[in-house]
Enzyme design. Structure first.
Site, PDB file in Angstrom:
ATOM      1  N   LYS A  71       0.832  -1.188   0.000  1.00  0.00           N
ATOM      2  CA  LYS A  71       0.000   0.000   0.000  1.00  0.00           C
ATOM      3  C   LYS A  71       0.873   1.246   0.000  1.00  0.00           C
ATOM      4  O   LYS A  71       1.071   1.881   1.028  1.00  0.00           O
ATOM      5  CB  LYS A  71      -0.909  -0.031   1.195  1.00  0.00           C
ATOM      6  CG  LYS A  71      -1.928  -1.156   1.125  1.00  0.00           C
ATOM      7  CD  LYS A  71      -2.909  -1.029   2.212  1.00  0.00           C
ATOM      8  CE  LYS A  71      -4.045  -1.992   2.033  1.00  0.00           C
ATOM      9  NZ  LYS A  71      -5.077  -1.844   3.012  1.00  0.00           N
TER      10      LYS A  71
ATOM     11  N   ILE B 140      -5.570   2.658  -0.090  1.00  0.00           N
ATOM     12  CA  ILE B 140      -6.310   1.654  -0.845  1.00  0.00           C
ATOM     13  C   ILE B 140      -5.281   0.815  -1.598  1.00  0.00           C
ATOM     14  O   ILE B 140      -4.362   1.356  -2.215  1.00  0.00           O
ATOM     15  CB  ILE B 140      -7.334   2.313  -1.801  1.00  0.00           C
ATOM     16  CG1 ILE B 140      -8.126   1.255  -2.573  1.00  0.00           C
ATOM     17  CG2 ILE B 140      -6.679   3.298  -2.737  1.00  0.00           C
ATOM     18  CD1 ILE B 140      -9.251   1.849  -3.434  1.00  0.00           C
ATOM     19  N   SER B 141      -5.423  -0.503  -1.530  1.00  0.00           N
ATOM     20  CA  SER B 141      -4.438  -1.393  -2.151  1.00  0.00           C
ATOM     21  C   SER B 141      -4.436  -1.266  -3.669  1.00  0.00           C
ATOM     22  O   SER B 141      -5.457  -0.943  -4.276  1.00  0.00           O
ATOM     23  CB  SER B 141      -4.741  -2.854  -1.786  1.00  0.00           C
ATOM     24  OG  SER B 141      -4.527  -3.090  -0.432  1.00  0.00           O
ATOM     25  N   PRO B 142      -3.295  -1.552  -4.304  1.00  0.00           N
ATOM     26  CA  PRO B 142      -3.257  -1.596  -5.767  1.00  0.00           C
ATOM     27  C   PRO B 142      -4.240  -2.636  -6.294  1.00  0.00           C
ATOM     28  O   PRO B 142      -4.448  -3.676  -5.653  1.00  0.00           O
ATOM     29  CB  PRO B 142      -1.813  -1.988  -6.084  1.00  0.00           C
ATOM     30  CG  PRO B 142      -1.038  -1.609  -4.875  1.00  0.00           C
ATOM     31  CD  PRO B 142      -1.963  -1.812  -3.714  1.00  0.00           C
TER      32      PRO B 142
END
Length: 408
Positions: free
Chosen positions: A2, A90-92
């Protein structure tokens, strides 16, 4: 994983109704974002090895731009972690797809997610399982996510504000548990709340040295499988209080910078996460027996590795970087910044990107040689991400014996 990487901003169509037109401008925006989603899935998810068609379909449907702040919407469909406030990200998209595919979601599953964040992972799961129960420890973030998920009509997603370490005992047992923050060890309540035969996916390890672990519960105990390295924000609350090994921001260091270690024999170098188009080569190294070889023939394609570290810029003002480098027919990618090289990204105490420093670009062809550089650290820095590779450029790049030392 992240973290924010350095990409040029893209133009964006603003969704504003036009009263004299037969179609509002936001319909153009919907079409724009749909095209961006399809491109994201094709390039960054399916193109990087995700095969589950249900997962791919869900990733095409969930509007990621609705889960980021307005000033980040133009980056929503890049394969990036983006800040969402409260020191969280927010995660990839690839990471979300990877985690989702790994737990093999089924239509009748009851899934527990620890770490709601923006709500994006829960939204992706929503179309794939019967019910999602998601917990967020940060009250402001949890309330925002709950409102967003309700507005977007993810009606089978149930939200709670609380310490994810404790799980959601009233709704247990769960078929699957997915953890999107990193503790040092698996919290016992999550083990207790996992259904017999159920699956738990969690990033475990030291603060900046984490590995995905996939567990299956058999006879009340967890059967473990070690997966790929990764980097998440820590699981705060009780889990962080129990952390035994803490990072040392006064002594930043690269782990496995000589690339000698592949303990599980998967032909991927240990301690480095988000590995893309890179081979671990254990013959013909400049130093020792192994090195990394990056290869990419598609301008703009990802070819890189990353590693995080704690770094207190108020105490460490200068770093000296050295590494062995060789490259063949390398060139920049589609964008001007997409060039082979070494990049260190600096972040402040709220995980905001406050600058970068570079070694390179490495363009053309050159045999093995030593590259060194002293780099100034911004005083506000509290952590850093090392990025090495072609970084969107093309050609073949070899890297060995990467070292980092403080000089003050």
């Amino acid at each position: 994983m992240k973290r924010i990487m350095d990409f040029l901003l893209m133009s964006i169509i603003i969704c504003v109704p036009v009263v004299y037109s037969l179609k509002p401008a936001c319909s153009q925006s919907r079409s724009y974002f749909r095209n961006q989603r399809n491109e994201m899935v094709s390039r960054y998810i399916e193109g990087e090895g995700i095969k589950n068609q249900r997962v791919l379909s869900s990733m095409k449907q969930v509007p990621r731009h609705e889960f980021v702040s307005s000033n980040m919407k133009n980056l929503a469909y890049q394969d990036l972690a983006l800040p969402i406030g409260y020191k969280q990200t927010i995660s990839p998209p690839f990471v979300v797809a990877y985690m989702t595919e790994t737990i093999n979601p089924q239509p009748e599953d009851k899934v527990l997610e620890i770490g709601t964040g923006s709500g994006y992972q829960a939204a992706v799961l929503s179309a794939l399982v019967k019910n999602v129960y998601t917990i967020e420890i940060v009250e402001g973030l949890g309330k925002q996510a709950a409102t967003r998920l309700k507005r977007l009509k993810y009606n089978n997603v149930h939200t709670r504000i609380g310490d994810g370490y404790l799980g959601w005992p009233e709704e247990a047992p769960f078929d699957k548990i997915i953890v999107t923050c990193s503790p040092e060890k698996v919290p016992q309540p999550l083990i207790d709340q996992l259904k017999e035969g159920g699956i738990l996916l969690i990033p475990l390890g030291e603060r900046y040295q984490q590995v995905f672990h996939l567990f299956q519960k058999k006879d009340g105990k967890l059967k473990q499988k070690r997966l790929i390295p990764t980097l998440f924000v820590p699981m705060t609350g009780r889990s962080e209080e129990k952390r035994e090994i803490k990072p040392d921001p006064l002594n930043p260091q690269i782990i496995n910078g000589d690339f000698e270690v592949d303990a599980n024999g998967d032909k991927k170098v240990d301690n480095w996460h988000y590995q893309r188009r890179v081979n671990w080569v254990n013959t013909g190294a400049r130093v020792g027996t192994a090195y990394l070889q990056f290869e990419n023939d598609s301008p703009g394609g990802l070819s890189q590795v990353l590693q995080g570290m704690a770094l207190d810029g108020s105490k460490v003002s200068t770093l000296e970087i050295s590494l062995q480098v060789s490259y063949l027919n390398t060139n920049q990618g589609v964008k001007r910044i997409q060039k082979p090289g070494f990049i260190i990204h600096f972040y402040d105490k709220i995980r905001r990107n406050i600058g970068q420093a570079y070694i390179g670009p490495w363009i053309g062809s050159r045999d093995w040689h030593l590259e060194t550089k002293k780099i100034s650290v911004p005083p506000q820095t509290r952590e850093a991400i090392i990025q090495v590779g072609l970084n969107g450029g093309t050609g073949v790049l070899k890297v060995d014996d990467l070292k980092i030392e403080k000089t003050n």
